[in-house]
Design an enzyme around this catalytic site. Sequence first.
Site, PDB file in Angstrom:
ATOM      1  N   LYS A   1      30.014  41.400  56.388  1.00 22.37           N
ATOM      2  CA  LYS A   1      31.134  40.474  56.595  1.00 22.37           C
ATOM      3  C   LYS A   1      31.375  40.123  58.070  1.00 22.37           C
ATOM      4  O   LYS A   1      31.887  39.049  58.367  1.00 22.37           O
ATOM      5  CB  LYS A   1      32.411  41.025  55.961  1.00 22.37           C
ATOM      6  CG  LYS A   1      32.351  41.027  54.437  1.00 22.37           C
ATOM      7  CD  LYS A   1      33.683  41.380  53.817  1.00 22.37           C
ATOM      8  CE  LYS A   1      33.549  41.381  52.308  1.00 22.37           C
ATOM      9  NZ  LYS A   1      34.825  41.466  51.614  1.00 22.37           N
TER      10      LYS A   1
ATOM     11  N   ASP B   1      39.638  37.147  51.019  1.00 21.10           N
ATOM     12  CA  ASP B   1      40.075  38.454  50.502  1.00 21.10           C
ATOM     13  C   ASP B   1      41.597  38.642  50.664  1.00 21.10           C
ATOM     14  O   ASP B   1      42.287  39.006  49.713  1.00 21.10           O
ATOM     15  CB  ASP B   1      39.336  39.590  51.224  1.00 21.10           C
ATOM     16  CG  ASP B   1      37.855  39.648  50.863  1.00 21.10           C
ATOM     17  OD1 ASP B   1      37.523  39.466  49.675  1.00 21.10           O
ATOM     18  OD2 ASP B   1      37.033  39.881  51.764  1.00 21.10           O
TER      19      ASP B   1
HETATM   20  O1  SKM Z   1      34.939  39.634  49.295  1.00 22.94           O
HETATM   21  C1  SKM Z   1      34.308  39.901  48.087  1.00 22.94           C
HETATM   22  C2  SKM Z   1      32.998  39.158  48.002  1.00 22.94           C
HETATM   23  O2  SKM Z   1      33.250  37.772  48.080  1.00 22.94           O
HETATM   24  C3  SKM Z   1      32.263  39.455  46.705  1.00 22.94           C
HETATM   25  C4  SKM Z   1      32.302  40.869  46.306  1.00 22.94           C
HETATM   26  C5  SKM Z   1      31.379  41.318  45.262  1.00 22.94           C
HETATM   27  O3  SKM Z   1      30.638  40.507  44.739  1.00 22.94           O
HETATM   28  O4  SKM Z   1      31.380  42.519  44.928  1.00 22.94           O
HETATM   29  C6  SKM Z   1      33.222  41.755  46.816  1.00 22.94           C
HETATM   30  C7  SKM Z   1      34.125  41.405  47.927  1.00 22.94           C
HETATM   31  O5  SKM Z   1      33.598  41.934  49.141  1.00 22.94           O
END
Ligand code: SKM
Length: 267
Positions: A64, A100
Site C-alpha cells: 500500500k 479503507d
Molecule cells: O484495502 C483492501 C484492498 O482493497 C483489498 C483487500 C483484499 O482483497 O483482501 C484488502 C484490503 O487491504
Amino acid sequence: MNFAVIGHPIRHSLSPVMHQANFDVGNHNHTYIALDIASAHFHHIKDIVSDKQLDGFNVTIPYKSAIIPFLDDIDEMAEMIGAVNTVKISDGRWTGYNTDGSGFVESLTQNFNLTDLTGLNVLILGAGGASRGVAYALQKAGAAVTVANRSRHRFDDWSFKVNNIDLTEVNKQVSHMDLIINTTPLGMTGFDAEVICDLALAKQSALVADIIYTPSVTPFLADARRHHLETMNGLDMFVNQGAQSFEIWTGLKADRHVMRTRVITAL
Ligand code: SKM
C-alpha cells in the site's frame, strides 16, 4: 474493463468474488483477478499491469505504501494516510486513492446510524496502516480522535496530527469515549485473543467496532456484547472499500448488498 487486486500473499483475498458479484448483477463484462507479486518483482509493476491490460486495481498488504512512487497523481486522503488501496488508470496515467478509511466511515452509518461525526470522541486501538486510514477519515469527518499504541514511535511517520497515547493509558480514557475501535490484529483467526481495553469502564451508549471480520465476533466484540454495548465488525468496511473502488473506476454505483452477501457466502 479489467481489474485486479495486487498483494503478497493474495490467495486469501475475497475481492475477486466480491467484485464479480457486483459485475454480474450490473451485467458488466468486466474481469477482476488476484495478482500475487513477490516483493523481488514488485519493481516490474508497470510492466505486469500493462501486460494484463488493467484499467484499475486494488492494492493490499504489503504494497500500500510501496505503490506510491509509481503513481502519476495521488488523492489528498491517500497522501495524508500514506497508503493507497485503489489505483485508477486513465489514458495511461495512474492515480492513487485510499477507500479503507472512507469505507469504515460509511459502515458507521450502515450499522450505528451515525451520520454526523462532529465532536464524536473516538478511541482507536493500534497504530498500523489500517489505523492511519480510519483515524484520518474520522478526523476529516469531524471526530475527536485518540489513538493508543504500545510503542509511540509508530506515530513518528504519520503526516497528520492525532492525539496519541500509550496503551497503558487506555483505561483512563475509555469512560468518555463514544466509539472504540480495534485496528490491531489481536483476535483475528490465528492471532492472540488478548483484549487490551477494559470495556467495563465504557459508558452504556458507547459503540464498539472491530475492523476484523474473521471471526465475525472477535473476543473484543464478544466482550463488548457482554457489557451490552452495540457492536460492528469489519465486514462492511471491506465491502465499502471495494464498492468505492468500483465507483472510482467506473463512475457507476456499486451494489453493496450483493457484494456483502457474496462475501458472507464465501466465508
Ligand atoms: O484495502 C483492501 C484492498 O482493497 C483489498 C483487500 C483484499 O482483497 O483482501 C484488502 C484490503 O487491504
